[in-house]
Motif scaffolding. Structure first.
Motif, mmCIF file in Angstrom:
data_model
loop_
_atom_site.group_PDB
_atom_site.id
_atom_site.type_symbol
_atom_site.label_atom_id
_atom_site.label_comp_id
_atom_site.label_asym_id
_atom_site.label_seq_id
_atom_site.Cartn_x
_atom_site.Cartn_y
_atom_site.Cartn_z
ATOM 1 N N LYS A 5 2.216 1.813 -3.452
ATOM 2 C CA LYS A 5 1.136 2.305 -4.307
ATOM 3 C C LYS A 5 0.853 3.765 -4.013
ATOM 4 O O LYS A 5 0.708 4.585 -4.921
ATOM 5 N N ALA A 6 0.782 4.117 -2.725
ATOM 6 C CA ALA A 6 0.533 5.502 -2.349
ATOM 7 C C ALA A 6 1.646 6.408 -2.865
ATOM 8 O O ALA A 6 1.399 7.519 -3.333
ATOM 9 N N ARG B 93 0.824 -1.193 0.000
ATOM 10 C CA ARG B 93 0.000 0.000 0.000
ATOM 11 C C ARG B 93 0.863 1.250 0.000
ATOM 12 O O ARG B 93 0.555 2.249 -0.644
ATOM 13 N N HIS C 78 7.004 7.210 -14.929
ATOM 14 C CA HIS C 78 5.553 7.282 -14.742
ATOM 15 C C HIS C 78 4.788 7.570 -16.027
ATOM 16 O O HIS C 78 3.656 7.107 -16.195
ATOM 17 N N ARG D 191 3.553 5.915 -5.512
ATOM 18 C CA ARG D 191 3.400 6.072 -6.959
ATOM 19 C C ARG D 191 2.310 7.085 -7.276
ATOM 20 O O ARG D 191 2.480 7.943 -8.134
ATOM 21 N N GLU D 192 1.176 6.971 -6.586
ATOM 22 C CA GLU D 192 0.074 7.896 -6.831
ATOM 23 C C GLU D 192 0.456 9.320 -6.438
ATOM 24 O O GLU D 192 0.106 10.280 -7.131
ATOM 25 N N THR D 193 1.188 9.441 -5.326
ATOM 26 C CA THR D 193 1.619 10.764 -4.877
ATOM 27 C C THR D 193 2.554 11.401 -5.887
ATOM 28 O O THR D 193 2.431 12.585 -6.215
ATOM 29 N N ARG D 194 3.496 10.613 -6.396
ATOM 30 C CA ARG D 194 4.443 11.153 -7.365
ATOM 31 C C ARG D 194 3.760 11.528 -8.675
ATOM 32 O O ARG D 194 4.074 12.559 -9.275
ATOM 33 N N ARG D 195 2.823 10.703 -9.111
ATOM 34 C CA ARG D 195 2.070 11.036 -10.333
ATOM 35 C C ARG D 195 1.337 12.360 -10.157
ATOM 36 O O ARG D 195 1.331 13.203 -11.046
ATOM 37 N N GLN D 196 0.731 12.539 -8.985
ATOM 38 C CA GLN D 196 -0.002 13.779 -8.751
ATOM 39 C C GLN D 196 0.949 14.969 -8.658
ATOM 40 O O GLN D 196 0.622 16.061 -9.131
#
Length: 231
Positions: A19-20, A16, A64, A22-27
């Motif tokens: 995953k968090a 988790r 990404h 990766r999502e944080t970096r994408r944002q």
């Protein structure tokens, strides 16, 4: 059993966390892209600019998104989803009153969440490219149709309730064009502020639907008093 469960929980937690991350970096990268579009425009925005703006390496950007086009598509998708989620949430919160729902829809366009200089500038950069990029048109097309259909439905309900002498579709088109024009004013930086734009929009709908709305909000018999205080 307890030890095994704890180990599995640790593994799941690490997954988790990754995953968090990766999502944080994408944002982070999407937000940096919005900043770059607002500052430099579409053509002059580069992956290197975005990396610097996000405080990340160029390799992270490539990992990404792989390309500038992929990053821009993801950024437009984020802006489009954010805009759509914003007005739909406003309608849900407004309740059953058709006057209240239209009032909420107009206010949603000038929410501090989406109506900011940087985001409007980013939208402007994409608008300039949309005609030559079918991907951009397709990405926003379905949401645009849903928004337009919603406005037509509201105008139809208001006509039925108020006995107005108009055709719903042309009035809905005029309303949408008015809101888009106010965003264009904000984009051009001609002195129009978010507050002035909202004031103009509410004055417009009050003039078109006088039996339901005033420039201050829905008439007393259309919504609870104080429900639509100005933001």
């Amino acid at each position: 059993m307890r030890a095994g469960g704890g180990e599995q929980g640790s593994i799941d937690g690490e997954k988790r966390g990754r995953k968090a991350s990766r999502e944080t970096r994408r944002q982070q990268l999407i937000e940096a892209t919005i900043d770059s579009l607002a500052k430099r425009g579409y053509s002059d925005t580069t992956l290197a600019d975005v990396a610097v703006g996000a405080g990340l390496s160029r390799g992270i950007v490539n990992f990404h998104f792989e390309s500038k086009e992929n990053l821009l598509v993801a950024t437009l998708q984020f802006l489009s989803e954010e805009y759509s989620d914003n007005w739909q949430a406003a309608l849900e919160k407004a309740g059953p009153s058709v006057a209240g729902r239209l009032w909420a829809l107009v206010h949603a366009d000038f929410s501090r969440k989406i109506c900011t200089k940087r985001k409007i500038a980013a939208w402007g950069a994409f608008w300039g490219e949309a005609k030559s990029r079918p991907t951009y048109q397709a990405l926003c097309g379905a949401r645009d149709v849903k928004y337009r259909e919603t406005v037509i439905a509201l105008c139809t309900e208001l006509k039925a309730e108020g006995g107005y002498d108009y055709q719903p579709e042309p009035v809905a088109l005029s309303l949408c064009a008015m809101l888009e024009g106010l965003w264009l004013r904000l984009l051009m930086g001609d002195g129009t502020t978010r507050e002035k734009a909202l004031e103009a929009a509410t004055a417009f709908v009050a003039a078109v639907f006088p039996r339901h709305l005033t420039p201050q909000g829905p008439r007393p018999d259309q919504a609870p008093a104080g429900q639509w205080d100005r933001p």
